[in-house]
Scaffold this active site. Sequence first.
Site, short mmCIF file in Angstrom:
data_model
loop_
_atom_site.label_atom_id
_atom_site.label_comp_id
_atom_site.label_asym_id
_atom_site.label_seq_id
_atom_site.Cartn_x
_atom_site.Cartn_y
_atom_site.Cartn_z
CG ASP A 88 -0.26 0.05 2.52
OD1 ASP A 88 0.96 -0.07 2.66
OD2 ASP A 88 -0.97 0.35 3.43
CD GLU A 89 3.75 3.24 2.94
OE1 GLU A 89 4.05 4.28 2.38
OE2 GLU A 89 2.89 3.38 3.91
#
Length: 108
Positions: A88-89
Site C-alpha cells: 500500500d506504499e
Amino acid sequence: MLMFCPTCANVLLVEEGPNCYRFACNTCPYIQNVNRKMSSRKYPKLKEVDDVLGGSAAWENVDSTNEKCPKCSNDRAFFMQIQTRSADEPMTTYYKCCAMKCGHMWRD
C-alpha cells in the site's frame, strides 16, 4: 544448554540435590548428577549480504529521464522503481546519473 531425557525425550530441569546440582525429568524418574561444569557455545553461520538493487547488472537495461543530478547538475539520469515497502506504499525510485564521470546514485 538444554539437556533432554534419554528415556522420554522431555527437557531436563536443573534442581538442587542433596550434595550437588542435578538434571531431573518432570515426567519420569530419570536423574543425572552434575559433577563438572557443563557449557557449550555454537555460533550461527552468517549469511552473505545480497545487493538489494541487483548489483551492477541491474542498471544495464533501464530507461533515462529528465532528472537533475544533485552532485554534478547533469540533466539526465537513469531510473528504476522497486517496491521496498508494503504494497500500500508507493514504489521507491532509484536514480543514477547519466554522466560517465559522475555516476552518482540517489533515491526519491
